[in-house]
Design an enzyme around this catalytic site. Structure first.
Site, PDB file in Angstrom:
ATOM      1  N   GLU A   1       0.838  -1.193   0.000  1.00  0.00           N
ATOM      2  CA  GLU A   1       0.000   0.000   0.000  1.00  0.00           C
ATOM      3  C   GLU A   1       0.875   1.246   0.000  1.00  0.00           C
ATOM      4  O   GLU A   1       2.028   1.197   0.404  1.00  0.00           O
ATOM      5  CB  GLU A   1      -0.828   0.065   1.298  1.00  0.00           C
TER       6      GLU A   1
ATOM      7  N   LYS B   1       2.380   4.440   1.615  1.00  0.00           N
ATOM      8  CA  LYS B   1       2.561   4.926   2.985  1.00  0.00           C
ATOM      9  C   LYS B   1       2.250   6.411   2.952  1.00  0.00           C
ATOM     10  O   LYS B   1       3.045   7.219   2.472  1.00  0.00           O
ATOM     11  CB  LYS B   1       3.983   4.674   3.501  1.00  0.00           C
TER      12      LYS B   1
ATOM     13  N   ARG C   1      -2.007   9.179  11.876  1.00  0.00           N
ATOM     14  CA  ARG C   1      -2.743   7.933  12.018  1.00  0.00           C
ATOM     15  C   ARG C   1      -4.021   8.167  12.807  1.00  0.00           C
ATOM     16  O   ARG C   1      -4.020   8.930  13.776  1.00  0.00           O
ATOM     17  CB  ARG C   1      -1.872   6.920  12.751  1.00  0.00           C
TER      18      ARG C   1
ATOM     19  N   GLU D   1      -5.046   6.638   7.692  1.00  0.00           N
ATOM     20  CA  GLU D   1      -4.175   7.805   7.796  1.00  0.00           C
ATOM     21  C   GLU D   1      -4.950   9.028   7.313  1.00  0.00           C
ATOM     22  O   GLU D   1      -5.555   8.992   6.235  1.00  0.00           O
ATOM     23  CB  GLU D   1      -2.932   7.557   6.917  1.00  0.00           C
TER      24      GLU D   1
HETATM   25  P1  ATP Z   1       6.870   6.918  11.056  1.00  0.00           P
HETATM   26  O1  ATP Z   1       7.653   7.720  12.038  1.00  0.00           O
HETATM   27  O2  ATP Z   1       7.675   6.407   9.911  1.00  0.00           O
HETATM   28  O3  ATP Z   1       5.571   7.535  10.651  1.00  0.00           O
HETATM   29  P2  ATP Z   1       5.742   5.285  13.126  1.00  0.00           P
HETATM   30  O4  ATP Z   1       6.725   4.847  14.137  1.00  0.00           O
HETATM   31  O5  ATP Z   1       4.798   6.374  13.487  1.00  0.00           O
HETATM   32  O6  ATP Z   1       6.502   5.597  11.774  1.00  0.00           O
HETATM   33  P3  ATP Z   1       5.357   2.782  11.915  1.00  0.00           P
HETATM   34  O7  ATP Z   1       4.561   1.625  12.311  1.00  0.00           O
HETATM   35  O8  ATP Z   1       6.796   2.608  11.980  1.00  0.00           O
HETATM   36  O9  ATP Z   1       4.871   4.048  12.743  1.00  0.00           O
HETATM   37  O10 ATP Z   1       4.982   3.177  10.441  1.00  0.00           O
HETATM   38  C1  ATP Z   1       3.660   3.048  10.086  1.00  0.00           C
HETATM   39  C2  ATP Z   1       2.978   4.384  10.151  1.00  0.00           C
HETATM   40  O11 ATP Z   1       2.746   4.831   8.838  1.00  0.00           O
HETATM   41  C3  ATP Z   1       1.620   4.214  10.789  1.00  0.00           C
HETATM   42  O12 ATP Z   1       1.669   4.537  12.151  1.00  0.00           O
HETATM   43  C4  ATP Z   1       0.727   5.121   9.987  1.00  0.00           C
HETATM   44  O13 ATP Z   1       0.580   6.361  10.661  1.00  0.00           O
HETATM   45  C5  ATP Z   1       1.462   5.392   8.709  1.00  0.00           C
HETATM   46  N1  ATP Z   1       0.838   4.802   7.498  1.00  0.00           N
HETATM   47  C6  ATP Z   1       0.668   5.452   6.326  1.00  0.00           C
HETATM   48  N2  ATP Z   1       0.128   4.656   5.406  1.00  0.00           N
HETATM   49  C7  ATP Z   1      -0.063   3.458   5.991  1.00  0.00           C
HETATM   50  C8  ATP Z   1      -0.585   2.223   5.536  1.00  0.00           C
HETATM   51  N3  ATP Z   1      -1.016   2.059   4.291  1.00  0.00           N
HETATM   52  N4  ATP Z   1      -0.611   1.195   6.417  1.00  0.00           N
HETATM   53  C9  ATP Z   1      -0.158   1.339   7.682  1.00  0.00           C
HETATM   54  N5  ATP Z   1       0.339   2.492   8.165  1.00  0.00           N
HETATM   55  C10 ATP Z   1       0.401   3.539   7.335  1.00  0.00           C
END
Ligand code: ATP
Length: 610
Positions: A267, A269, A274, A319
């Site tokens: 998917e 990102k 979130r 998101e």
């Molecule tokens: P980052 O600092 O890179 O945003 P994070 O630590 O907040 O990462 P991670 O689980 O590492 O969180 O990365 C996933 C994050 O990316 C999710 O918390 C969400 O907010 C975002 N995101 C964006 N698109 C998607 C998707 N298609 N599926 C899941 N998460 C997604």
């Protein structure tokens, strides 16, 4: 409440005192187990909250204590018959207000005793209980608006009048937000597993319950009152946030596909915020990544979800992305920060419209989807969601070859996404609430430097500056989170990337967290000028990851005597949306280091960093 289902607050104060002098996590766990076993189930939630240094889970949106330092001083003064000035001076001499309260109460008790002997009456002081303390603290927090300052002072001084010197020390520290027991949630879960689940093997059950409830107090109450079996039966509940599933990171398409089992569900990102959207009838609640209730910031999303999520009860995740109202293009996530301003949200809604891209479903109409594999969840999401102008489902394809993955990655970036999320879709691809694992892998673009990605590290210490920075803090000691050991391991000292304004603000930012000695959960070979309680998370980037004997991050994982460090680290920004346990983990840094080694296999770099 009778003391039969209550606990003398003295027991808690003694435990906190014991925790102050221990040095290892095992000792900490043992002390907690013994406390939890002594605690009646009726009030165990309160004991857990107090240990967590809160009154209730943040997501409940209830007020914090909100007692200013001056008011605490006043309350101690009233309770001990001293002037504010004396209280302040005593605190300066002894190092903190907690100790000042302890000492002054002790003096006033001596006086009372003498008077009692002289006048030959018997003092009948009631024993302070956990419920009494907790309920008074809750009333202090709930006192809001006009006149609340005086009410808070009155309630606190009343409580101090009833407490012993030692109890006062911890009550005051709690109210100040400086209890600093250093007990992490992982340690608390271990202690609960040992106390009520028969041993550490019960930890995964406790953890799952916590991931579904985001409320360790509640989990403790259920397991203490009804046993571990009851926890196994827990299901998601609309209105109670679920701790989010998180992704590992990687940047090699071939290996990414291997890790997810050969086939990847890929998917975009999206670069936004979130959102966990809970819906019951027409009521909608939105929780952030840190499970704060952010519903008020997104009245438009509430409307989109109300219309588009067609289930009586559902929990979906996605998101929220800012879009350009003219072109519909994605905008950087910083644009969403305007929504944090409470006033005139309607104007911001018009100025910076958003769209939601849903990527998961956790619960709908009685079905717990967290235990179902991804394809089943996606089918349910497609069935339940009717897209509208603000509500969409994340764009995805299924890929089997690195070439296809790379192509989709480029397309995603071209369309303004941050990269892609590659997700496993095999039979075990459940929603692992609260866990960072290889079922989801983030593959992000990198154009900033040699380092694949930025890292989010926790401040654990600070150094005074030299030269132009004399008299200020000049650098910070940063650590990664080791989730297996529940400790913070140092990675680097960062002094670059700060603007003058950042540096000027540092003392205020650090002040509430400065500690006299090394926090128990910090593992460090370096002694900073001041220790800082691990609370603040900052995003950093550097030239490359390197090995350093000075740092403790993942020592032994790459080389026996050296930890992973960052060469030329630069501060980028604070990550207020992350807690210390959400920081980059030591094992993630190991993975990043390994993939960097592969990238530069011809000339591996092992420079030393400070
Ligand atoms: P980052 O600092 O890179 O945003 P994070 O630590 O907040 O990462 P991670 O689980 O590492 O969180 O990365 C996933 C994050 O990316 C999710 O918390 C969400 O907010 C975002 N995101 C964006 N698109 C998607 C998707 N298609 N599926 C899941 N998460 C997604």
């Amino acid at each position: 409440m009778s003391t039969a289902n209550d606990l003398p607050f003295k027991v808690l104060a003694d435990t906190f005192e014991a925790l102050e002098s221990i040095t290892s996590r095992t000792q900490m766990t043992n002390i907690l187990v013994s406390l939890l076993k002594k605690t009646p189930p009726e009030i165990i939630d309160k004991v857990v909250y107090i240990i967590e240094e809160r009154l209730w889970p943040d997501w409940k949106g209830l007020p914090e204590l909100g007692v200013a330092e001056k008011s605490i001083i006043k309350a101690i003064a009233v309770a001990t018959g001293q002037s504010d000035d004396i209280v302040e001076k005593t605190a300066k001499t002894l190092g903190d207000l907690g100790k000042a309260a302890e000492s002054l109460i002790s003096v006033s008790r001596e006086k009372q005793k003498k008077a009692a002997t002289l006048l030959s009456f018997v003092s009948t002081k009631r024993e302070l209980t956990v419920s009494r303390v907790y309920e008074t603290l809750a009333r202090i927090a709930m006192a809001q608006g006009e006149g609340s300052k005086d009410i808070k002072i009155r309630l606190l001084s009343g409580l101090l009048t009833e407490s012993s010197p030692k109890e006062a020390r911890y009550i005051v520290r709690f109210v100040e937000g400086k209890l600093r027991l250093g007990v992490g949630e992982a340690t608390l879960m271990d202690a609960l597993a040992i106390a009520f689940g028969g041993g550490s093997f019960a930890r995964p059950i406790i953890e799952r319950a916590y991931n579904l409830r985001a409320d360790l107090g509640e989990v403790a109450k259920v397991v203490a009152a009804k046993g571990i079996e009851e926890l196994k039966a827990l299901k998601p509940v609309v209105g109670i946030p679920i701790r989010p599933m998180l992704a590992e990171r990687h940047n090699n398409p071939e290996e990414i596909l291997e890790k997810v089992g050969g086939v990847g569900f890929v998917e975009y990102k999206y670069d936004g915020e979130r959102a966990q959207i809970h819906k019951r009838g027409s009521e909608v609640i939105i929780y952030s990544r840190r499970l704060e209730n952010i519903t008020h910031q997104y009245p438009d999303v509430v409307d989109y979800a109300r219309r588009g999520v067609r289930a009586d009860e559902a929990i979906v995740e996605g998101e929220i992305v800012a879009v350009d109202p003219d072109t519909g293009d994605f905008k950087p996530f910083q644009e969403l920060m305007h929504r944090k301003r409470k006033y005139d949200i309607q104007a911001v809604v018009k100025e910076i419209p958003v769209r939601v891209f849903l990527f998961d479903i956790l619960y709908a109409n009685g079905v717990d989807y967290t235990v179902k594999p991804l394809p089943e969840r996606r089918r349910a999401l497609e069935e339940i969601v009717e897209r509208n102008e603000g509500l969409d489902i994340a764009e995805y394809i299924t890929v089997k070859t690195p070439g296809d993955l790379e192509k989709f990655f480029m397309e995603a970036i071209g369309n303004g996404a941050e990269g892609v999320m590659v997700k496993a879709l095999h039979k075990d691809s459940i929603y692992q609430a609260g866990t960072r694992g290889w079922l989801w892998i983030k593959y992000k673009r990198d154009y900033r430097s040699e380092m694949i990605d930025t890292v989010d590290l926790v401040v654990v210490g600070a150094f005074y500056g030299k030269g132009r920075r004399g008299g200020k803090f000049g650098a910070l000691l940063m650590a990664a989170y080791n989730e297996e050991k529940d400790v913070f391991e140092t990675v680097c000292k960062v002094g670059s990337g700060f603007t003058d304004e950042d540096l000027n603000k540092l003392p205020d930012i650090l002040k509430p967290y400065i500690m006299e000695r090394k926090p128990v959960r910090v593992v460090s070979n370096i002694e900073p000028d001041v220790w800082v309680e691990p609370k603040l998370v900052a995003e950093l980037i550097g030239a490359e990851l390197t090995l350093s004997p000075l740092h403790t991050c993942a020592v032994g994982k790459i080389r026996g005597d050296a930890g992973i460090s960052i060469r030329f680290p630069r501060f980028i920004r604070w990550r207020d949306d992350k807690g210390p346990e959400d920081a980059t983990t030591s094992s993630e840094l190991v993975e990043m280091y390994k993939s960097q080694l592969k990238k530069i296999a011809e000339k591996p770099s092992e420079g030393e960093a400070v």
